[in-house]
Design a protein around this motif. Sequence first.
Motif, PDB file in Angstrom:
ATOM      1  N   ALA A  95       0.037   5.582   7.131  1.00 36.66           N
ATOM      2  CA  ALA A  95      -0.393   5.927   8.487  1.00 36.66           C
ATOM      3  C   ALA A  95      -0.611   4.672   9.331  1.00 36.66           C
ATOM      4  N   PHE A  96      -1.248   3.656   8.756  1.00 40.68           N
ATOM      5  CA  PHE A  96      -1.480   2.408   9.475  1.00 40.68           C
ATOM      6  C   PHE A  96      -0.160   1.668   9.720  1.00 40.68           C
TER       7      PHE A  96
ATOM      8  N   GLY B  17       0.819  -1.212   0.000  1.00 43.41           N
ATOM      9  CA  GLY B  17       0.000   0.000   0.000  1.00 43.41           C
ATOM     10  C   GLY B  17       0.850   1.257   0.000  1.00 43.41           C
ATOM     11  N   ALA B  18       1.942   1.246   0.752  1.00 49.79           N
ATOM     12  CA  ALA B  18       2.833   2.407   0.788  1.00 49.79           C
ATOM     13  C   ALA B  18       3.500   2.614  -0.562  1.00 49.79           C
TER      14      ALA B  18
ATOM     15  N   VAL C 137       3.420  -2.041  11.599  1.00 45.94           N
ATOM     16  CA  VAL C 137       4.679  -2.717  11.294  1.00 45.94           C
ATOM     17  C   VAL C 137       5.521  -2.948  12.561  1.00 45.94           C
ATOM     18  N   PRO C 138       5.744  -1.939  13.405  1.00 48.70           N
ATOM     19  CA  PRO C 138       6.491  -2.234  14.639  1.00 48.70           C
ATOM     20  C   PRO C 138       5.783  -3.255  15.534  1.00 48.70           C
TER      21      PRO C 138
END
Length: 82
Positions: free
Chosen positions: A40-41, A30-31, A46-47
């Motif tokens: 934003a999500f 998506g990025a 991810v972390p």
Amino acid sequence: MDKPSYSTSKKHLWLSSVMAWLVILICAAGALMGRSEAVAFGTIAVPSMVALIAALLGIHRISGSMDFRSSNLPRDQPGGEQ
């Protein structure tokens, strides 16, 4: 003597890990497509997914080593006392 089987635990660990990687890959895709929502999500997801993967691997290693150690203890001496 039969050794204990942890197939359900292994399946759960693998499924959780695969799903965490899937979330990471979807956020990355998506990025790359320029979706601001994915970026934003991804800053939160991810972390969190990386921490989940690391925790699952750590729990598996710790519990697996304890199971291995206890399976090799002499049966007539509880607690490994010799």
